[in-house]
Motif scaffolding. Structure first.
Motif, short mmCIF file in Angstrom:
data_model
loop_
_atom_site.label_atom_id
_atom_site.label_comp_id
_atom_site.label_asym_id
_atom_site.label_seq_id
_atom_site.Cartn_x
_atom_site.Cartn_y
_atom_site.Cartn_z
N VAL A 126 1.13 -1.37 -0.09
CA VAL A 126 -0.04 -0.11 0.16
C VAL A 126 0.97 1.08 -0.02
O VAL A 126 2.26 1.22 1.13
CB VAL A 126 -1.08 -0.03 1.22
CG1 VAL A 126 -2.13 -0.92 0.80
CG2 VAL A 126 0.34 -0.39 2.60
N GLY A 127 -0.03 2.07 -0.92
CA GLY A 127 1.30 3.91 -0.85
C GLY A 127 2.54 3.38 -1.83
O GLY A 127 3.39 4.39 -1.73
N SER A 128 3.62 2.55 -2.46
CA SER A 128 3.86 2.27 -3.28
C SER A 128 3.91 3.53 -4.21
O SER A 128 4.83 3.25 -5.17
CB SER A 128 4.40 0.37 -2.98
OG SER A 128 3.62 0.21 -4.07
N LYS A 140 0.92 2.43 -7.57
CA LYS A 140 0.84 1.92 -8.16
C LYS A 140 -0.18 2.55 -9.30
O LYS A 140 -0.05 2.09 -10.85
CB LYS A 140 0.18 0.86 -7.86
CG LYS A 140 0.66 -0.08 -7.32
CD LYS A 140 -0.21 -1.76 -6.97
CE LYS A 140 -0.82 -1.32 -5.57
NZ LYS A 140 -0.53 -0.91 -4.13
N THR A 141 -0.97 3.40 -8.87
CA THR A 141 -1.54 4.17 -9.69
C THR A 141 -0.66 4.88 -10.50
O THR A 141 -1.45 4.74 -11.72
CB THR A 141 -2.39 5.34 -8.77
OG1 THR A 141 -2.47 4.89 -7.87
CG2 THR A 141 -3.89 5.53 -9.58
N VAL A 142 0.16 5.72 -10.79
CA VAL A 142 0.88 5.69 -11.00
C VAL A 142 1.38 5.22 -12.62
O VAL A 142 1.72 5.80 -13.88
CB VAL A 142 1.71 6.84 -10.92
CG1 VAL A 142 3.38 6.87 -9.94
CG2 VAL A 142 2.77 7.95 -12.23
N GLY A 164 10.71 9.64 1.87
CA GLY A 164 10.54 10.67 2.28
C GLY A 164 8.94 10.30 3.53
O GLY A 164 8.43 10.72 3.70
N ARG A 165 8.75 8.73 3.50
CA ARG A 165 7.44 8.64 4.00
C ARG A 165 8.46 7.96 5.47
O ARG A 165 9.51 7.21 5.47
CB ARG A 165 6.82 7.08 3.73
CG ARG A 165 6.61 7.66 2.23
CD ARG A 165 5.08 7.52 2.11
NE ARG A 165 4.48 7.98 0.59
CZ ARG A 165 4.25 7.44 0.02
NH1 ARG A 165 4.27 6.16 0.02
NH2 ARG A 165 3.97 7.74 -1.59
N THR A 166 7.57 8.34 6.16
CA THR A 166 8.32 7.98 7.99
C THR A 166 7.02 6.86 8.24
O THR A 166 5.71 6.56 7.82
CB THR A 166 7.82 8.83 9.31
OG1 THR A 166 7.56 10.10 8.15
CG2 THR A 166 8.13 9.05 9.95
N VAL A 191 -7.95 4.35 -0.74
CA VAL A 191 -8.12 5.84 0.03
C VAL A 191 -6.55 6.58 0.06
O VAL A 191 -6.35 6.27 0.90
CB VAL A 191 -9.19 5.80 0.81
CG1 VAL A 191 -9.31 7.03 0.97
CG2 VAL A 191 -9.64 5.00 0.29
N ASP A 192 -6.66 7.23 -0.64
CA ASP A 192 -5.17 8.39 -0.09
C ASP A 192 -4.66 9.69 0.35
O ASP A 192 -5.88 10.66 -0.53
CB ASP A 192 -4.69 8.32 -1.52
CG ASP A 192 -3.15 8.44 -2.05
OD1 ASP A 192 -2.49 8.33 -0.80
OD2 ASP A 192 -2.63 9.65 -2.88
N VAL A 193 -5.60 9.84 1.18
CA VAL A 193 -4.96 11.14 2.02
C VAL A 193 -3.73 11.66 2.75
O VAL A 193 -3.70 11.52 3.72
CB VAL A 193 -6.41 11.40 2.64
CG1 VAL A 193 -6.37 13.13 3.53
CG2 VAL A 193 -7.58 10.92 2.20
P1 ADP Z 1 -0.96 2.87 -3.93
O1 ADP Z 1 0.42 1.61 -4.51
O2 ADP Z 1 -1.46 1.85 -2.64
O3 ADP Z 1 -2.67 2.52 -5.19
P2 ADP Z 1 -0.64 4.69 -5.04
O4 ADP Z 1 -1.02 4.64 -6.25
O5 ADP Z 1 -1.96 5.50 -4.47
O6 ADP Z 1 -0.50 3.84 -4.40
O7 ADP Z 1 0.08 6.06 -4.70
C1 ADP Z 1 0.26 6.80 -2.99
C2 ADP Z 1 0.51 7.93 -3.40
O8 ADP Z 1 2.01 8.32 -3.46
C3 ADP Z 1 0.06 8.82 -4.24
O9 ADP Z 1 0.27 10.33 -3.38
C4 ADP Z 1 0.31 9.22 -5.19
O10 ADP Z 1 0.79 9.99 -6.01
C5 ADP Z 1 1.89 8.93 -5.22
N1 ADP Z 1 2.95 9.04 -4.97
C6 ADP Z 1 3.91 7.77 -6.19
N2 ADP Z 1 4.22 7.57 -6.66
C7 ADP Z 1 5.30 8.31 -5.91
C8 ADP Z 1 6.85 8.97 -5.95
N3 ADP Z 1 7.55 7.80 -6.82
N4 ADP Z 1 7.66 9.69 -5.73
C9 ADP Z 1 6.71 10.49 -4.79
N5 ADP Z 1 4.95 10.34 -4.27
C10 ADP Z 1 4.41 9.35 -5.09
#
Ligand code: ADP
Ligand code: MG
Length: 689
Positions: free
Chosen positions: A295-297, A299-301, A451-453, A553-555
Motif C-alpha cells: 500500500v502506498g508504493s 501503483k496508480t501512476v 520521504g515517508r515515515t 483511499v489516499d489522503v
Molecule cells: P498504491 O500503490 O497504494 O495504489 P498510490 O498509487 O495511491 O499507492 O500512491 C500513493 C501516493 O504516493 C499517491 O499520493 C501518489 O501520487 C504518490 N506517489 C506515487 N509515486 C510517487 C513517487 N515516486 N514519489 C512521490 N510520491 C509518489
C-alpha cells in the motif's frame, strides 16, 4: 404395446449412506481412492492383558468370564475378560453405558472376543469404557495392515465407508499415465502410494503418515501439484497463441510527456516495472501481468503510464476498481494527470444513470473517450468499446468470480485480445505465486516513495478509548486528519452500522466543534462521495467508517488510523487499513483497539501487526495463519484445488512439479492432458478466473 417399466439405477431411491457419500463428493472410484484416512488404528497386534498399562490404546483378546447388568450408579453392562497372561483377579473390565441386547448376547459368558480401546485404571483394576469389540475364534487372523479411519459424517458409518472406499480403491484406474522420467526418480507409483495410504504396513512410522512426510504422501502431492502446474502452463500457452495489438513506445510520446509533467520522479522500483510493462505492451501477445506493491508504493501512476502507451497508439484503456470510492479516487488522479495532455476520460459506475450514462456510453463506443474509469459497470453488456487495447484491474482479487469471468468474455469480444494489467496491494507469497498464480507474470514495486515515515503501531485494550480520543484531539489540533474504522460484523449489517453510528456519536460529543464524518456501505453513492470529498479536501478532521475505505483511499494528510475491534479483522485487511496513513511526511500512528478475550489466531494476527510493517512478511504470516484456501478468495472458491500439498511445507515439490510440467508439455502433451483430466476434471475453468 406397453413397455415394462424397468427400474433404472437412477430411479431407485438412494439410501442415507449413499446420499452422504454424494454430499462428500465421493462419487467416482477415483474420488473414493483419494479419500484418505484421518488416522489409523492398529488391529495388527494383540497385547496381553497382564502387560496393559493405564492409558494404553491396545487390542486384546480373551474369553468372557463374567457379564452382568449393573444398576448403580446407573444402568450399565459390565463384562470381564480373561486371557492366558494372568490370574482371574487380573481380568480386564469392559464397561458399556449404552448397550443393546445384541451386546449382551455377543458378550455372554464363554464368548471369545477381540477388544480394542483405551485402558484406564479403574477402581478394581484396569478397564475399557466402550471399547470396539468383535466375536472371534482362535483361528481368526489379525489385520495385516493398519485400519484406516476416514473423515465422515453422521449418516455414514465408518465401517460402511471403509468398505466403499476399499472397493473404489481396487476398481479405480490408477495406472501410470506419466512417461518415465517425468516422475522424480525413486518415487512410488500412484497405485502403490494409495494402496499404502489406505492400508499401511504395521511397521510404518505413523508420524510420517500423520505429518504427510511419508514417501507415499510425497507421490500424491507431486501428482496434485503437477496437475496444477500443467493447467496453469497450458493457460499461459493458450494465451500466447492469441494476438494483441502491439504498442511500441514512441519517443516524445504521451508516456514521456506524462513523466515530465509529474510533480515527483519515479522510484527505482517504479521505473523498473514501467519498463517491464512497456516491454509486454510492445509484443503481439496479450500481456497478463500482476503488478504488486505494498500500500502506498505508487501503483496508480504506473497504471497511468501504461495507459499512456496504449492511448498514444490510438487505442482505449479501461481501468476498473472494486468499489465506487476507489474508482472515483483513481478518476480524480488520472484526470489530473491525463486531461492536461488532451486525453478524454469517461466515468462509468452502477450509480451513473440516464442521460449522463448514455453520453458516456456514446463516447466509449465512438472511441472519443480514450480512458474509461469505473467499477465493474465498465464491463457490462451495454458498454461497447471502439478499440479496447488495455484493461487495468485494481485489487482484482476483490472482484467476484462471476465478475472476473464476465471480464474475460468482455475482453475476448474484439478481433484482438486486449492486454491486461492487474494490480494488488496484497503481495502473493512465493510458493503461491509459483502454484496458483503460475499463469501470471509478476512485477513488484518493492520500495516506497521517499520521504515517508514508517507507521508506528500501538495496541490498546478497548477500555483505554479515552486516551485514544485525547490523541485524536491532539492530531486534529495540529491540522492533521484521523480515520476511525469500525469492524464488519458479518452476520448483521445493521449491527455494523449501529457500531459505527454509536462511535460517531461518541466522537462528536467528545470533540465538539470538529467536523466528524460517517461513512458506511449502505449510504447512497452521492452521499458517500460528498463525505469523501470533505475528507480529502481536508475540511473534515475525523472520518468514522466501516470497512468501505479499506483499499486505496489516499489522503496524505491523515496521520492517525484507529481500528476498533481490531481482533475481528483479517491480517491483510489490518495491514491495508494501516496503509491509509503514513502517506505523507508526517509521522503516523495506527492504533489497534481490541476487546478481550482474544482467540489464538486473533493474537497471532495482532502480534504480526506489531512486529512488522512489511507487506510481504504480513502476507507470508497470513498464509501461515489462514492457509492458502482463503488467501486469495475467489480463485479457490468452488474447487479445492490443492487438497494434499501444503504450500508452506512443500516448496521443493513445487519446484519438481514445475520442471516436470514444462518437460511434459513440450514432449508428451497427451500424457499432460490425461493427467490434468484425472486430477482436475471439469474444475479447470476456475483456474482461469
Ligand atoms: P498504491 O500503490 O497504494 O495504489 P498510490 O498509487 O495511491 O499507492 O500512491 C500513493 C501516493 O504516493 C499517491 O499520493 C501518489 O501520487 C504518490 N506517489 C506515487 N509515486 C510517487 C513517487 N515516486 N514519489 C512521490 N510520491 C509518489
Ligand atoms: Mg491503489
Amino acid at each position: 404395446m406397453v413397455e415394462a417399466a424397468s427400474p433404472s439405477m437412477e430411479n431407485k431411491p438412494k439410501s442415507a449412506p449413499q446420499r452422504a457419500l454424494e454430499k462428500l463428493g465421493l462419487v467416482r472410484d477415483i474420488d473414493l481412492a483419494l479419500h484418505l484416512p484421518l488416522r489409523y488404528e492398529d488391529e495388527t497386534k494383540l497385547v496381553s492383558i497382564a502387560s496393559l498399562r493405564d492409558g494404553d490404546v491396545a487390542q486384546v483378546e480373551g474369553v468372557v468370564t463374567d457379564s452382568r447388568v449393573q444398576f448403580r450408579p446407573r444402568r450399565q453392562l459390565v463384562v470381564k475378560i480373561h486371557d492366558a497372561s494372568g490370574e482371574s483377579s487380573d481380568d480386564l473390565v469392559l464397561r458399556f453405558l449404552n448397550f443393546y441386547p445384541s451386546h449382551q448376547k455377543a458378550l455372554a459368558e464363554g464368548a471369545r472376543v477381540r477388544v480394542r480401546g483405551e485402558a484406564r485404571g479403574g477402581f478394581f483394576g484396569l478397564e475399557m469404557v466402550h471399547p470396539a469389540f468383535k466375536a472371534v475364534d482362535e483361528a481368526t487372523p489379525l489385520a495385516r495392515a493398519l485400519t484406516p479411519v476416514y473423515p465422515t459424517t453422521a449418516q455414514l458409518p465408518q465401517a460402511y465407508l471403509r468398505k466403499v472406499v476399499a472397493s473404489g480403491l481396487s476398481r479405480a484406474d490408477l495406472s501410470e499415465q506419466l512417461p518415465p522420467g517425468s516422475v522424480p526418480a525413486g518415487m512410488m507409483s500412484l497405485r502403490e502410494a494409495l494402496d499404502f495410504l489406505h492400508h499401511p504396513a504395521p511397521d510404518v512410522s505413523v508420524e510420517t503418515l500423520e505429518d504427510h512426510s511419508h514417501p507415499a504422501w510425497q507421490r500424491l502431492k507431486f501428482e496434485e501439484l503437477l496437475a496444477q502446474q500443467l493447467s496453469q502452463l497450458k493457460a499461459k500457452q493458450e494465451r500466447e497463441r492469441q494476438r494483441a495489438p502491439a504498442f511500441a513506445l514512441q519517443p516524445g510520446g504521451l508516456q514521456e510527456k506524462l513523466l515530465a509533467a509529474l510533480p515527483f520522479s519515479l522510484t527505482e522500483a517504479q521505473r523498473r516495472v514501467v519498463e517491464e510493462i512497456a516491454r509486454d505492451l510492445a509484443r503481439e501477445t496479450p500481456m497478463h501481468r500482476l503488478l504488486q506493491g505494498d500500500v502506498g508504493s505508487g501503483k496508480t501512476v504506473v497504471a497511468a503510464l501504461a495507459a499512456a502507451v496504449a492511448i498514444q497508439q490510438g487505442w482505449q484503456c479501461a481501468l476498473m476498481a472494486p468499489t465506487e470510492i476507489l474508482a472515483e479516487q483513481h478518476l480524480r488522479k488520472l484526470v489530473g494527470w491525463l486531461a492536461p495532455l488532451g486525453i478524454t476520460v469517461a466515468w462509468l459506475t452502477g450509480s451513473r444513470k440516464g442521460k449522463g450514462r448514455r453520453e458516456m456510453l456514446a463516447q466509449v463506443a465512438s472511441g472519443e473517450a480514450a480512458l474509461v474509469v469505473g467499477t465493474h459497470a465498465v464491463i457490462q453488456d451495454q458498454v461497447e468499446f471502439a478499440r479496447l487495447g488495455l484493461a487495468i484491474i485494481d485489487e482484482q482479487h476483490r472482484f467476484g468470480v462471476q465478475q472476473r469471468l464476465a471480464l474475460r468474455s468482455k475482453l475476448a469480444e474484439g478481433p484482438l485480445e486486449p492486454h491486461t494489467l492487474m494490480m494488488s496491494a496484497t503481495p502473493i507469497p512465493r510458493t503461491l505465486a509459483m502454484t496458483l498464480f503460475a499463469d501470471l507474470d509478476i512485477s513488484t514495486i518493492d520500495e516506497l516513495p521517499p520521504g515517508r515515515t514508517p507507521v508506528v503501531t500501538k495496541l490498546f485494550a478497548d477500555d483505554k478509548r479515552d486516551a485514544v480520543v485525547a490523541r485524536i484531539r491532539g492530531e486534529v489540533a495540529l491540522g492533521r486528519q484521523v480515520y476511525w474504522v469500525c469492524p464488519l460484523i458479518e452476520e448483521s449489517e445493521t449491527l455494523d452500522l449501529q457500531n459505527a453510528t454509536a462511535t460517531h456519536q461518541q466522537l462528536c460529543e467528545a470533540l465538539p466543534g470538529q467536523m466528524i464524518g460517517l461513512l458506511h456501505g449502505r449510504m447512497p453513492a452521492a452521499e458517500k462521495a460528498a463525505v469523501m470529498s470533505l475528507f480529502t479536501s481536508g475540511q473534515m478532521g475525523v472520518l468514522v467508517s466501516t470497512t468501505v475505505i479499506e483499499v486505496g483511499v489516499d489522503v496524505p494528510n491523515a496521520s492517525l488510523m484507529v481500528i476498533e475491534h481490531a481482533e475481528r479483522f483479517g491480517l491483510s485487511q489490518l495491514h491495508q487499513l494501516r496503509g491509509r496513513v503514513g502517506r505523507g511526511a508526517v509521522a503516523s500512528v495506527c492504533v489497534l483497539l481490541y476487546s478481550s478475550p482474544l482467540s489464538e489466531t486473533a493474537k497471532s494476527r495482532l502480534k504480526a501487526m506489531m512486529e512488522t510493517n512489511d507487506g510481504f512478511e504480513i502476507a507470508r504470516r497470513d498464509l501461515d495463519i489462514r492457509g492458502p484456501g482463503e488467501f486469495f478468495g475467489a480463485r479457490q472458491s468452488g474447487a479445492p484445488l490443492l487438497r494434499f500439498a501444503d504450500l508452506a511445507l512443500d516448496e521443493p515439490l513445487v519446484h519438481l512439479a514445475r520442471q516436470s510440467a514444462t518437460a511434459l508439455l513440450a514432449k508428451h502433451p497427451q500424457a499432460a492432458e490425461r493427467h490434468v483430466m484425472r486430477w482436475l476434471g471439469s474444475k479447470t475453468d476456475y483456474l482461469k478466473a
